[in-house]
Design an enzyme around this catalytic site. Structure first.
Site, mmCIF file in Angstrom:
data_model
loop_
_atom_site.group_PDB
_atom_site.id
_atom_site.type_symbol
_atom_site.label_atom_id
_atom_site.label_comp_id
_atom_site.label_asym_id
_atom_site.label_seq_id
_atom_site.Cartn_x
_atom_site.Cartn_y
_atom_site.Cartn_z
ATOM 1 N N LYS A 1 0.815 -1.212 0.000
ATOM 2 C CA LYS A 1 0.000 0.000 0.000
ATOM 3 C C LYS A 1 0.854 1.270 0.000
ATOM 4 O O LYS A 1 0.416 2.316 -0.458
ATOM 5 C CB LYS A 1 -0.975 -0.016 1.169
ATOM 6 C CG LYS A 1 -2.031 -1.087 0.962
ATOM 7 C CD LYS A 1 -3.101 -1.114 2.026
ATOM 8 C CE LYS A 1 -4.165 -2.146 1.682
ATOM 9 N NZ LYS A 1 -3.684 -3.537 1.792
HETATM 10 C C1 PLP Z 1 -4.299 -4.598 1.153
HETATM 11 C C2 PLP Z 1 -3.509 -5.846 1.023
HETATM 12 C C3 PLP Z 1 -3.875 -6.865 0.103
HETATM 13 C C4 PLP Z 1 -5.130 -6.786 -0.739
HETATM 14 O O1 PLP Z 1 -5.066 -5.804 -1.752
HETATM 15 P P1 PLP Z 1 -6.393 -5.331 -2.498
HETATM 16 O O2 PLP Z 1 -5.979 -4.158 -3.289
HETATM 17 O O3 PLP Z 1 -7.382 -4.995 -1.427
HETATM 18 O O4 PLP Z 1 -6.860 -6.476 -3.350
HETATM 19 C C5 PLP Z 1 -3.063 -7.978 0.009
HETATM 20 N N1 PLP Z 1 -1.968 -8.118 0.773
HETATM 21 C C6 PLP Z 1 -1.596 -7.170 1.663
HETATM 22 C C7 PLP Z 1 -0.388 -7.405 2.501
HETATM 23 C C8 PLP Z 1 -2.333 -6.000 1.819
HETATM 24 O O5 PLP Z 1 -1.961 -5.070 2.708
#
Ligand code: PLP
Length: 480
Positions: free
Chosen positions: A120
């Site tokens: 993120k």
């Molecule tokens: C947020 C997150 C995901 C999922 O991503 P999306 O965009 O919601 O599909 C997967 N792995 C980790 C470690 C995350 O923080």
């Protein structure tokens, strides 16, 4: 470039107008009117910009891609924002998203070397700089209110810390995040970051955010905004690393590559869909879910079914624990030929009433795989442990639980002659308990995180009452 709503609302908006907004007025999500097309010559230029991941290459690539979608920020300013965001100092390597080879034609793309060790950061770090830029230009301020059970909250705080014109009020369930996650968030001493630990569960935090958002007078008076995963700028920033992964896995632009993406809210893999629609030679986009298999069920059967809370599992890949996938509406909009009325019928009141829709008999459903290249699979706690063990024993590489879901599902979709890139979405240190369960040893801890659990904490514990949270925001949101 103008942006439209997936539910057909007539307004067309520019990038900076939707940057600070959440949903469109009709409850839909914003998408560009069209996807800019990358032909062979343009792809060659992008490969040259990335320059094999030499210093500054990723930032140059990011600028080239973002400028196809953003025409209301002067080019020199956008370039400076990209240069400031994607640096080795912040992401740990000059390539920013280096590929790690596991086997011939099988790679991990490292997206989690940013400040909070989860993918993120890739988008949120840019968002922090874009917000600061646009708020200064308008002479406005914004108070970001969010709820988190882990990754999103810390990524938002590390992106917004010290930014002028922005304050963050982040609600989290008191005592329910891992000690590492609590330490990451609560050790921030920046004045514009406010951690609020709610005596309740994550749903209580989300309900408070919803209540505040529905209080339009309060929202306007206190300039409340969000940074959730439906923000188009976040999705756009993620498109860049599909190109960077492609360039590292291939030497010629005639080759195809497949990606496997550990998925929850469909934000990450939706960026892959956008890259593919632009013309990046992606063969297959594999959606990997955990036990919360809303998306796997859809891609297998054509039925999209929102889960109730009793049906939403707490798993060892918690950032994928979702009851519905909030970005999925964007893909369905494209799948249904961009018919806003049909999307509205599926995702509007109909969905909250019925909790499901069924495209299995619709000719469009076959196109999800045939035309858009989607496949899917599912992984369980036992699969996760096996995969973490196997990758460690064979390659001496420790992967986190979410990435393990990706590796497990990717292996079911390998095709001879097409490289497979699995997106690594977090580092194992964030989910140490499961790593110990799988390997009997603790994951490595990057140097900057040594001893963070012992740092002083800055957090306000409050009862789960909307009025109390509103009073706290009101008290802390006016500049001294
Ligand atoms: C947020 C997150 C995901 C999922 O991503 P999306 O965009 O919601 O599909 C997967 N792995 C980790 C470690 C995350 O923080």
């Amino acid at each position: 470039m103008r942006y439209l709503s997936t539910r057909g609302h007539a307004d067309r908006k520019r990038f900076c107008e939707i940057l600070l907004e959440g949903l469109a007025p009709d409850g839909g999500l914003y998408l560009p009117e069209r996807y800019p097309q990358i032909d062979g010559a343009a792809l060659q230029r992008l490969r040259a910009s990335f320059n094999g991941g030499k210093p500054g290459g990723y930032a140059a690539l990011a600028f080239d891609i973002l400028s196809l979608y953003i025409d209301d920020i002067p080019a020199a300013d956008l370039r400076a924002l990209c240069d400031k965001t994607y640096t080795e100092a912040v992401f740990g390597t000059p390539q920013i998203v280096p590929l790690k080879k596991l086997d011939d034609g099988f790679y991990l793309e490292a997206l989690s070397n940013g400040p909070t060790l989860a993918f993120k950061d890739m988008a949120m770090q840019l968002l922090g700089n874009l917000f600061e830029y646009e708020l200064a230009r308008r002479g406005e301020e914004l108070n970001i209110l969010g709820a988190t059970s882990g990754d999103t909250g810390s990524a938002a705080e590390y992106a917004m810390r010290g930014k002028k014109g922005v304050r963050v009020f982040m609600l989290s369930p008191h005592g329910r995040m891992s000690p590492f996650q609590q330490a990451q968030m609560f050790s921030l001493m920046d004045e514009n970051i406010h951690n609020i630990a709610i005596e309740g569960v994550f749903d209580d935090c989300q309900d408070i955010v919803k209540d505040v958002s529905n209080d339009l007078a309060f929202k306007r008076a206190h300039k409340i905004g969000t940074v959730n995963s439906i923000n188009w700028a976040r999705l756009l920033a993620q498109v860049v690393y599909y190109f960077a992964g492609y360039f590292q896995a291939t030497s010629e632009n005639t080759e195809q590559v497949s990606f496997t993406v550990p998925s929850g809210n469909f934000g990450n893999v939706c960026a892959g869909h956008v890259a593919r629609q632009m013309g990046l030679p992606i063969r297959t986009l594999v959606v990997a879910t955990n036990e919360n298999d809303v998306l796997d069920e859809f891609f297998r059967t054509g039925v999209y079914r929102v889960r109730g809370s009793a049906d939403t599992h707490e798993t060892s890949s918690p950032s994928m624990d979702i009851s519905k996938a909030s970005n999925f509406e964007r893909f369905v909009f494209d799948l249904l030929g961009r018919n806003g009325d049909r999307v509205k019928a599926f995702f509007g009141e109909g969905l909250s009433r019925e909790g499901r829709f069924d495209l299995s008999a619709d000719p469009a459903f076959a196109e999800a795989a045939r035309h858009y290249g989607f496949r899917s699979g599912k992984s369980t706690h036992a699969n996760r442990l096996d995969t973490i063990r196997d990758v460690f024993q064979r390659h001496r590489v420790m992967i986190d639980t979410h990435t393990a879901d990706g590796v497990k599902v990717a292996r079911e979709h390998l095709e001879a002659g097409t490289p497979m890139v699995v997106l690594e979405t977090a580092l194992p240190i964030k989910f140490a308990e499961t790593i110990v369960e799988a390997l009997g040893q603790h994951p490595d801890r990057p140097a900057q995180f040594h001893g963070i659990e012992a740092l002083p904490k800055r957090v306000k514990v409050m009862s789960a009452r909307t009025a109390a949270v509103q009073a706290y925001i009101a008290e802390h949101c006016t500049p001294a």
